[in-house]
Motif scaffolding. Structure first.
Motif, PDB file in Angstrom:
ATOM      1  N   CYS A 146     -23.689  -1.180  -1.670  1.00 49.01           N
ATOM      2  CA  CYS A 146     -24.638  -0.164  -2.127  1.00 49.01           C
ATOM      3  C   CYS A 146     -25.637   0.202  -1.019  1.00 49.01           C
ATOM      4  O   CYS A 146     -26.411  -0.637  -0.569  1.00 49.01           O
ATOM      5  N   MET A 148     -28.257   1.822  -1.290  1.00 47.30           N
ATOM      6  CA  MET A 148     -29.620   1.844  -1.813  1.00 47.30           C
ATOM      7  C   MET A 148     -30.132   0.444  -2.119  1.00 47.30           C
ATOM      8  O   MET A 148     -31.241   0.280  -2.630  1.00 47.30           O
ATOM      9  N   PHE A 176     -27.564   7.357  -6.409  1.00 52.35           N
ATOM     10  CA  PHE A 176     -27.178   8.768  -6.259  1.00 52.35           C
ATOM     11  C   PHE A 176     -25.677   8.941  -6.451  1.00 52.35           C
ATOM     12  O   PHE A 176     -25.094   9.938  -6.045  1.00 52.35           O
ATOM     13  N   GLU A 177     -25.046   7.939  -7.070  1.00 50.48           N
ATOM     14  CA  GLU A 177     -23.662   8.022  -7.557  1.00 50.48           C
ATOM     15  C   GLU A 177     -22.656   8.288  -6.441  1.00 50.48           C
ATOM     16  O   GLU A 177     -21.758   9.107  -6.580  1.00 50.48           O
ATOM     17  N   CYS A 178     -22.829   7.562  -5.329  1.00 55.71           N
ATOM     18  CA  CYS A 178     -21.917   7.756  -4.204  1.00 55.71           C
ATOM     19  C   CYS A 178     -20.544   7.153  -4.481  1.00 55.71           C
ATOM     20  O   CYS A 178     -19.560   7.526  -3.838  1.00 55.71           O
ATOM     21  N   SER A 180     -19.552   4.033  -3.895  1.00 52.61           N
ATOM     22  CA  SER A 180     -19.145   2.940  -3.001  1.00 52.61           C
ATOM     23  C   SER A 180     -18.938   1.640  -3.768  1.00 52.61           C
ATOM     24  O   SER A 180     -18.007   0.874  -3.488  1.00 52.61           O
ATOM     25  N   CYS A 181     -19.819   1.377  -4.737  1.00 51.16           N
ATOM     26  CA  CYS A 181     -19.728   0.118  -5.488  1.00 51.16           C
ATOM     27  C   CYS A 181     -18.419   0.043  -6.269  1.00 51.16           C
ATOM     28  O   CYS A 181     -17.719  -0.978  -6.255  1.00 51.16           O
ATOM     29  N   VAL A 192     -19.753   3.586 -11.677  1.00 54.87           N
ATOM     30  CA  VAL A 192     -20.480   4.871 -11.669  1.00 54.87           C
ATOM     31  C   VAL A 192     -20.611   5.408 -13.101  1.00 54.87           C
ATOM     32  O   VAL A 192     -21.664   5.914 -13.488  1.00 54.87           O
ATOM     33  N   ILE A 195     -23.268   3.539 -14.734  1.00 52.06           N
ATOM     34  CA  ILE A 195     -24.590   3.965 -14.238  1.00 52.06           C
ATOM     35  C   ILE A 195     -25.000   5.300 -14.859  1.00 52.06           C
ATOM     36  O   ILE A 195     -26.157   5.491 -15.249  1.00 52.06           O
TER      37      ILE A 195
HETATM   38  S1  SF4 Z   1     -22.977   4.581  -6.868  1.00 53.69           S
HETATM   39 FE1  SF4 Z   1     -23.095   2.392  -6.613  1.00 53.69          FE
HETATM   40  S2  SF4 Z   1     -23.157   2.100  -4.395  1.00 53.69           S
HETATM   41 FE2  SF4 Z   1     -23.679   4.256  -4.736  1.00 53.69          FE
HETATM   42  S3  SF4 Z   1     -25.922   4.286  -4.870  1.00 53.69           S
HETATM   43 FE3  SF4 Z   1     -25.153   4.026  -6.961  1.00 53.69          FE
HETATM   44  S4  SF4 Z   1     -25.161   1.817  -7.318  1.00 53.69           S
HETATM   45 FE4  SF4 Z   1     -25.297   2.150  -5.108  1.00 53.69          FE
END
Ligand code: SF4
Ligand code: SF4
Length: 203
Positions: A146, A148, A176-178, A180-181, A192, A195
């Motif tokens: 992440c 962030m 910011f919903e990239c 990556s996680c 995502v 989230i």
């Molecule tokens: S989508 Fe996942 S990796 Fe990307 S900012 Fe949000 S929590 Fe972090």
């Protein structure tokens, strides 16, 4: 450069070594970031008095006949883009509005391109991962990934437990919903989506 360097906060840090505080805008560290498309739209508006009514959209994936970058008017139906790009191909499994990491699946081709549509992906079964997700094994890979510094695993666990409204403590609104996680998660957890749900609950 490495993903998600297109994210303005990470880009600002990489280029200027300035860190935008959580919840603040880039202007707070004296920076404004505009992507190429926005810069061009500003140019066209100022020089040609042209309103923003079209977009360059990347059409990609094995599920479309002619993958290409197209200039389309905002409001154009996805179905019309499909017809222009030589139609859907056998084996199409998923249509994604947006990129592979941040896009979302759609089930209807009669939806329009909007000002934020940058790509439409037509993916066949061999281009997507359909394995079901399992429980979090607490490997911590999502935390390492992440940009962030968030704890996506905790947000996911809370959402699954029906406690999405309690995820503000994990900085859910800084995400910011990239993607990556979710990309690195060995348990294939839809972090995502968790989230996004948490953001709705924690409002
Ligand atoms: S989508 Fe996942 S990796 Fe990307 S900012 Fe949000 S929590 Fe972090
Ligand atoms: S990467 Fe997946 S399995 Fe590992 S801690 Fe994060 S959510 Fe859990």
């Amino acid at each position: 450069m490495k993903y998600p360097q297109g994210s303005e906060k990470q880009l600002i840090q990489a280029v200027t070594s300035r860190k935008v505080p959580a919840g603040a805008l880039p202007a707070s560290v004296g920076v404004v970031v505009q992507n190429v498309g926005t810069a061009r739209a500003v140019h066209d508006a100022v020089v040609y008095r042209k309103p923003l009514y079209d977009k360059i959209v990347t059409v990609a994936g094995k599920g479309i006949g002619n993958p290409s970058n197209l200039r389309v008017k905002v409001g154009t139906r996805v179905r019309d883009i499909v017809n222009y790009a030589c139609g859907l191909q056998p084996g199409l499994s998923k249509v994604i509005m947006g990129g592979p990491m941040m896009g979302f699946a759609v089930s209807n081709l009669d939806i329009p391109v909007t000002k934020t549509t940058s790509a439409i992906l037509f993916l066949t079964a061999d281009e997507i991962d359909t394995r079901p997700h399992s429980q979090c094994i607490r490997c911590g890979w999502c935390i390492d990934a992440c940009p962030m510094g968030l704890e996506p695993k905790e947000i996911g666990v809370y959402v699954e437990a029906g406690k999405g409204e309690e995820t503000r403590q994990f900085g859910v609104f800084d995400c910011f919903e990239c993607g990556s996680c979710a990309f690195v998660c060995p348990a294939k957890r839809p972090l995502v989506q968790f989230i996004r749900l948490a953001k709705m609950k924690a409002k």
